[in-house]
Design a protein around this motif. Sequence first.
Motif, mmCIF file in Angstrom:
data_model
loop_
_atom_site.group_PDB
_atom_site.id
_atom_site.type_symbol
_atom_site.label_atom_id
_atom_site.label_comp_id
_atom_site.label_asym_id
_atom_site.label_seq_id
_atom_site.Cartn_x
_atom_site.Cartn_y
_atom_site.Cartn_z
ATOM 1 N N ASP A 115 0.850 -1.186 0.000
ATOM 2 C CA ASP A 115 0.000 0.000 0.000
ATOM 3 C C ASP A 115 0.887 1.238 0.000
ATOM 4 O OD1 ASP A 115 -2.345 1.452 0.007
ATOM 5 O OD2 ASP A 115 -2.515 1.474 2.176
ATOM 6 N N PHE A 116 0.622 2.138 -0.928
ATOM 7 C CA PHE A 116 1.399 3.362 -1.038
ATOM 8 C C PHE A 116 0.681 4.523 -0.336
ATOM 9 C CE2 PHE A 116 3.400 0.924 -4.440
ATOM 10 C CZ PHE A 116 4.733 1.245 -4.254
ATOM 11 N N TYR A 117 1.306 5.685 -0.402
ATOM 12 C CA TYR A 117 0.867 6.881 0.332
ATOM 13 C C TYR A 117 1.195 8.057 -0.577
ATOM 14 C CZ TYR A 117 0.741 9.948 4.573
ATOM 15 O OH TYR A 117 0.467 10.901 5.523
ATOM 16 N N GLY A 147 5.603 3.753 0.835
ATOM 17 C CA GLY A 147 4.673 2.625 0.911
ATOM 18 C C GLY A 147 5.047 1.682 2.037
ATOM 19 N N TYR A 148 4.224 0.680 2.246
ATOM 20 C CA TYR A 148 4.509 -0.358 3.233
ATOM 21 C C TYR A 148 3.894 -1.668 2.759
ATOM 22 C CZ TYR A 148 -0.329 -0.123 4.896
ATOM 23 O OH TYR A 148 -1.703 -0.180 4.973
ATOM 24 N N GLY A 233 5.883 1.666 10.698
ATOM 25 C CA GLY A 233 4.702 1.938 9.896
ATOM 26 C C GLY A 233 3.455 1.245 10.390
ATOM 27 N N PRO A 234 2.361 1.286 9.599
ATOM 28 C CA PRO A 234 1.085 0.673 9.974
ATOM 29 C C PRO A 234 1.227 -0.832 10.204
ATOM 30 C CG PRO A 234 0.829 2.134 8.089
ATOM 31 C CD PRO A 234 2.293 1.976 8.303
ATOM 32 N N PHE A 325 -0.935 -3.957 -5.536
ATOM 33 C CA PHE A 325 -0.507 -2.753 -4.830
ATOM 34 C C PHE A 325 -1.556 -1.674 -4.989
ATOM 35 C CE2 PHE A 325 1.559 -2.259 -8.989
ATOM 36 C CZ PHE A 325 1.421 -0.918 -9.296
ATOM 37 N N ALA A 326 -1.682 -0.867 -3.940
ATOM 38 C CA ALA A 326 -2.709 0.169 -3.900
ATOM 39 C C ALA A 326 -2.059 1.541 -3.846
ATOM 40 C CB ALA A 326 -3.632 -0.032 -2.710
ATOM 41 N N SER A 327 -2.795 2.522 -4.325
ATOM 42 C CA SER A 327 -2.278 3.865 -4.548
ATOM 43 C C SER A 327 -2.045 4.670 -3.277
ATOM 44 C CB SER A 327 -3.272 4.652 -5.415
ATOM 45 O OG SER A 327 -4.527 4.769 -4.747
ATOM 46 N N GLY A 328 -2.713 4.304 -2.205
ATOM 47 C CA GLY A 328 -2.839 5.198 -1.068
ATOM 48 C C GLY A 328 -4.101 6.024 -1.222
ATOM 49 N N THR A 329 -4.534 6.654 -0.146
ATOM 50 C CA THR A 329 -5.772 7.423 -0.136
ATOM 51 C C THR A 329 -5.766 8.487 -1.225
ATOM 52 O OG1 THR A 329 -5.905 7.099 2.244
ATOM 53 C CG2 THR A 329 -7.307 8.804 1.295
#
Length: 397
Positions: A115-117, A147-148, A233-234, A325-329
Amino acid sequence: MSWVRDPEFDRKKPFGPQTLPYGVVDAGAGPQVAVRAGDHALLLRSVAGELGRLADLVSGTSLDPLLAATRAEWSALRARLTDLVTGTGRPAGAVLVPLADVRALLPFTVGDYVDFYCSRYHAENVGRIMRPGAEPLLPNWTHLPVGYHGRSGTVVVSGTDVVRPHGQRKGSPLPQFGPSGRLDVEAEVGFVCGGPVARRVPTSGVADHIFGVVLVNDWSARDIQGWEYQPLGPFLGKSFATSVSAWVTPLEALAVARIPVPDPGHPRLPYLVEDSPWGLDLRLTLSWNGTVVSRPQFSDMSYSCAQQLAHMTVNGATVRPGDLFASGTVSGPDVGQRGCFLELSWGGREKITLADGSTRTFLEDGDTVVITATAPGEDGSVVGLAEVAGTVLPAED
């Protein structure tokens, strides 16, 4: 006139022939790969005879074989399916089932999950909320996609209920333990990887290693997260659930939606430079119990999927079929474009009023959140990303 009789199967609608996302459904005979046509699912096993050698990619119970194929095969299958669904004659044996009559399943085996930020607006807002008086962006943020690694085992398909998680929260003088009281969402865009296993993927190689796109809700327990993520991180504040769309929109369907990412104000390092733009013009809608509370725009994101994939693998890490993988919010400059409730309520200090007159800061038990998105397609058409929805259940004893 197509043989598919569905008013939603129209080029002006999100799930017309210009989109054709893939999913896995159970219509009563077990899981089958399907392609979405409007509000119907075309079971691809039923048209295997029309697909030739490509039938092997979609005759199983998941998208895994298709993800492991090549970009050329993805393109050939998409072209063949487009011909089939836009023809005037129904293919022999074709089974078309209303979505209301099927159960959508998680369509692929999730490998690694990152997951990115990568929204500057989100990062700055969170920085101001969490670190008032300090610089909202840390020095590295404009130079690399932060990211994490998340937990792939708790990625769930849209429509899956989410149980309120337990964890530690900051207390005085000692931390407290119990159900999260600040349960949140994050409206994100996810990228489903495919193609051959690879290391050090350049930005120019993204189309060979990203099969398609989904919407993501990265459920977040802000009180648990706020206590545990210092200095790392999270962890438990994120790992309890991540929801994804049931239908994967092929990356190829978004060709017209490609745009440059915003200028960071300084040169990128060479491995993050793109020879063609991979930002995406996606328009998201975030609904809370049926009330639209935000309309984020993905065009505001500071890093593209190509840059994220290049960064993710630049150290020699592999990417393989099924990685996600995700973009982040996704957030924007206006209040009505914030992609999570932490921002919308400004850390819980400002109430959000829903259509029924009730107010919220964070999620209550029984609340339902739905994220949808569209993108521009060819010749004025609209490309859809399937919704991601979830309802909060009370914490377990």
